[in-house]
Design a protein around this motif. Sequence first.
Motif, PDB file in Angstrom:
ATOM      1  N   HIS A 121     -25.276  43.315 -31.334  1.00 18.79           N
ATOM      2  CA  HIS A 121     -26.151  44.453 -31.048  1.00 18.79           C
ATOM      3  C   HIS A 121     -25.411  45.739 -31.421  1.00 18.79           C
ATOM      4  N   PRO A 122     -26.071  46.676 -32.093  1.00 21.87           N
ATOM      5  CA  PRO A 122     -25.360  47.883 -32.552  1.00 21.87           C
ATOM      6  C   PRO A 122     -24.831  48.759 -31.419  1.00 21.87           C
ATOM      7  N   HIS A 123     -25.387  48.640 -30.206  1.00 19.04           N
ATOM      8  CA  HIS A 123     -24.977  49.504 -29.101  1.00 19.04           C
ATOM      9  C   HIS A 123     -24.253  48.764 -27.975  1.00 19.04           C
ATOM     10  N   ASP A 124     -24.183  47.441 -28.060  1.00 21.92           N
ATOM     11  CA  ASP A 124     -23.528  46.662 -27.010  1.00 21.92           C
ATOM     12  C   ASP A 124     -23.009  45.375 -27.636  1.00 21.92           C
ATOM     13  N   ARG A 125     -21.718  45.276 -27.823  1.00 24.38           N
ATOM     14  CA  ARG A 125     -21.120  44.132 -28.532  1.00 24.38           C
ATOM     15  C   ARG A 125     -21.266  42.832 -27.764  1.00 24.38           C
TER      16      ARG A 125
ATOM     17  N   ARG B  83     -24.048  41.809 -26.471  1.00 25.06           N
ATOM     18  CA  ARG B  83     -25.402  41.305 -26.701  1.00 25.06           C
ATOM     19  C   ARG B  83     -25.560  40.847 -28.142  1.00 25.06           C
TER      20      ARG B  83
END
Length: 352
Positions: free
Chosen positions: A276-280, A282
Amino acid sequence: MKEMSTDGFTETRPDIDGNDLAMIEELSSFYDRPGFLIRRANQIAVSSFMEDLGELGITPTQMSSLVVISETPQIDQITLARRIGVDRTTISMVVNGLVEHGFVRREQSSQDARRKEIVTTRAGRACAMLARDNAVRNNARLLGFFTEAERECLAALLRRLIDDVPAHAPDWIRPDGTTRFGTESTLARDFPEHANLYNAFGFLLRRTHQTLESVFIETTKSLRLTPRRYGVLRIVDKGQPVEQISVARWLALDGSTTATLVTELVRRGFIMRDAHPHDRRRRLLRLTDAGKQLITDGHPLAFEASQKVLAVLGKDTDTFRNLIRRFIVENDEFSRVPLQRAVTLALRQADI
């Protein structure tokens, strides 16, 4: 405020997120498939049963087994499997669970040393009586919003699907050796000791679910698809990139089942996981090229499986869909596994 398309889901929907609305429009035919509708109805019926009878520590299949065992002296495990319509692996786990609960025991047959008979204990007989009473109340709660004519109509359509859809579900064999459900009245006449079980709505739903799942698997066997694998691929295809938890909600699957399905499809090269670009922590799911090809190849086969079911329903298709949608919507609160709210709302407004 946006309008739904007119191919099954038709009302104005101001309360659905725009992205969810787009998904519903893309997947209206998927959610209208008899297989999806029956799976969701069966899921709700099982959840409601477990809520009512959870204190007894038994599942619906264990209850069915306990009822048959208590009414059939000297029954063996293979015969029991056929009486309730499950495979040998399942019945072994079911009986083992009943033994652990102290509700049944296995005994050596006095006529055949190679044969084990299953008999109820005193606790098992008491449990069977209590389970029957509670199951009747549960059945009434699930079907209470139907008129008597509607209930009888839906039950008759389920029996027709069980009897006439060309599939190889686990054998269900009546005490007289025949394999057709027939009507509620003939079952009551021919097998009064089992009639309440065989006419129970939950039993009919389970058997219908087995039948429709079997016809799907048999029709798509060249692709090694199951309804749930196909469902995951459809949701990822339309929602990509999509998180695993969202896949679970769109298909009304628990987290563990979804994880197993996704892991398998990743292993087979049909789905890939991206960070996920904002939460590694996820992961976002996408189809690979092989997954896109599998969807392309699977569409006509899935459609063929549904057509085999609809051919049996014939002119009663719309009646069946409306009744089973109502069952799902009216009893949605009893499900332990939530379905994306947008889907439930779409099913509600399609039932007009």
